[in-house]
Every structure is written in structure tokens, then in C-alpha cells.
Design a protein around this motif. Structure first.
Motif, PDB file in Angstrom:
ATOM      1  N   TYR A  47       0.830  -1.200   0.000  1.00  0.00           N
ATOM      2  CA  TYR A  47       0.000   0.000   0.000  1.00  0.00           C
ATOM      3  C   TYR A  47       0.861   1.245   0.000  1.00  0.00           C
ATOM      4  O   TYR A  47       2.056   1.182   0.294  1.00  0.00           O
ATOM      5  N   VAL A  54      -5.253  -3.281   5.597  1.00  0.00           N
ATOM      6  CA  VAL A  54      -3.924  -2.878   6.082  1.00  0.00           C
ATOM      7  C   VAL A  54      -3.948  -2.513   7.564  1.00  0.00           C
ATOM      8  O   VAL A  54      -3.060  -1.810   8.053  1.00  0.00           O
ATOM      9  N   HIS A  91      -2.854   4.164   3.802  1.00  0.00           N
ATOM     10  CA  HIS A  91      -2.663   3.515   2.494  1.00  0.00           C
ATOM     11  C   HIS A  91      -2.720   4.482   1.315  1.00  0.00           C
ATOM     12  O   HIS A  91      -2.425   4.094   0.178  1.00  0.00           O
ATOM     13  N   VAL A 121      -4.328  -0.098  -2.332  1.00  0.00           N
ATOM     14  CA  VAL A 121      -3.849  -1.322  -1.682  1.00  0.00           C
ATOM     15  C   VAL A 121      -3.761  -2.398  -2.751  1.00  0.00           C
ATOM     16  O   VAL A 121      -4.594  -2.448  -3.668  1.00  0.00           O
TER      17      VAL A 121
END
Length: 246
Positions: free
Chosen positions: A8, A64, A69, A73
């Protein structure tokens, strides 16, 4: 080994698509985001035939565990782990190798920051022990801002043995330790060098320290006794760069 990993962050995604697109299985992008960098990532992924999905923020946050991010992602195959044989191949092609050795850096943010600085300073490889070290995960890759995809990260089984191997190859092993009287600026760092940085708070392990050819410290003029390891790494690496350029 994990069968997949989550990547990410804009820099990390751009870097992996440029350097290792075959690893990326699918890309998930925040629905409604239309800024140029995200659009470029989507277009690049589609050119490689990678599936792109547009998701709500919570779906990305969950993937995540709440890390930042930046709206992108990706699910990816794990990168190949580099080892001692890869290190030897790097040494064979470099006449003036500069290596960074991280002894027990367990914080992924610090590892990522060290990789970013190492790439900027022209380090040829970063060496870490297989045990007692942060692994190359999504957090490391995001903090490294693309460096994790281009700078070799070598995992070694026995760090002290690997340092002795580097000595046999002609490298000067310089470790950082607060108890020495010699500062970073007192030593010649122009030749083939491996810079060893110790763990946060604990410093280098005893065997690592005993294997070093030379121990140096950063002069500390204020009330704090040491710098964050990634900051100290930057200072040390750029002193080596300065000497090599002078």
C-alpha cells in the motif's frame, strides 16, 4: 512463508509496478479518488492485465489494519528472499562496495526509513539477520517510498559469520557504538565499507560488535544520548558519501 502480502501507499505501488509487476495479483483503489497519481497507477496496472477494483475506505483500511494507504492497496505474491549467494553476486560486480548492516532493527518504520536513506546514498545492499529483524512487509515498503523494490535486502543466517566473510572479501567493517572514543568523522571511510547499525536502544549484539574492524560514534552535544537509528544511519551514510566525493 506467506502466500501473499498486502502492499500500500502511492510510492510503493508505483515502484512495484515499475520493477516487479508480475508479483501484483489485484489492485484496490479508493472509490471516488481521481488524482493523477492514482489514475496513473490504475492505468499501469491495467496495462499489465492486473485486476483493478474500486472500494470504500473501510474495505481498504481493513486490509492494512488501519495503516495510511493513501487510497491504494494491492494483493501481491511474496518477493523472493535474497540470501548470501545474492550478496556474493553483488560484491563481484562492485569495485567499491558500500553495504548497510542492520543488527536487530525490529521496527518496520525504522527499517523502511533506513532502506530509503540507503537507496539515496547509493548503498549496494542492506543486510539483516533472519531472526530479530523486521521483515519486508507493507509498512516497510510504504515508509521506504519505493526503495524496497530496488535496493537488495539480504537476509543472512549468521550475521557475525557474514561479517567475517565480508572482511575476507576486503571490506572494512565499521560499527556504531556509544562507548568508543572515536567519532564517525575521525575515520577513513573511502574504501569498500560495511556500516553496521545496532538495534533501537540495545545497540549491536556482542558478537557483531566483536567482529567489527572499527567502532565509531556520533558526537552528541545536547541532553539526549542517542539518535533514532534511521536518523543516525542517514548521518553515517552521508559522511561516507561526502568522503567518497571529496
Amino acid at each position: 512463508m506467506a502466500q501473499q502480502e498486502w502492499l500500500y501507499g502511492l510510492h510503493a505501488m508505483q515502484s512495484v509496478l515499475e520493477n516487479e509487476p508480475e508479483r501484483v495479483v489485484e489492485v484496490m483503489v479508493l472509490k471516488g479518488r481521481t488524482d493523477e497519481r492514482l489514475v496513473n497507477i490504475v492505468n499501469q496496472a491495467r496495462r499489465f492485465g492486473i485486476s483493478v477494483q474500486f472500494c470504500q475506505r473501510k474495505a481498504l483500511d481493513d486490509k492494512v489494519n488501519g495503516e495510511q494507504h493513501q487510497g491504494v492497496v494491492a494483493r501481491a505474491k511474496p518477493a523472493r528472499v535474497l540470501d548470501e549467494a545474492d550478496l556474493d553476486r553483488i560484491l563481484e560486480r562492485e569495485s567499491q562496495p558500500l553495504l548497510l548492516v542492520l543488527d536487530g532493527i525490529t521496527d518496520p518504520h525504522n527499517l523502511g526509513a533506513c532502506l530509503r536513506t540507503a537507496d539515496g546514498a547509493g548503498v549496494h545492499a542492506v543486510i539483516v539477520p533472519k531472526d530479530k529483524s523486521a521483515s519486508l512487509n507493507g509498512t516497510v515498503r510504504k515508509v521506504a517510498c519505493g526503495a524496497a523494490e530496488v535496493i537488495p535486502l539480504i537476509q543472512v543466517t549468521n550475521l557475525a559469520r557474514s561479517l567475517k566473510h565480508l572482511q575476507d572479501k576486503g571490506l572494512w567493517i565499521v560499527g556504531t557504538a556509544g562507548e568508543t572514543d572515536k567519532t564517525l568523522f575521525d575515520v577513513n571511510l573511502k574504501g569498500p565499507t560495511a556500516l553496521v547499525m545496532g538495534a533501537e536502544g540495545k545497540g549491536m549484539r556482542r558478537l557483531t560488535k566483536e567482529t567489527c574492524d572499527e567502532l565509531v560514534k556520533l558526537p552528541m552535544a545536547g541532553s539526549v544520548s542517542s539518535l533514532n537509528v534511521s536518523v543516525a544511519t542517514g548521518v553515517c551514510l552521508y559522511e561516507i558519501v561526502r568522503q567518497r566525493l571529496s
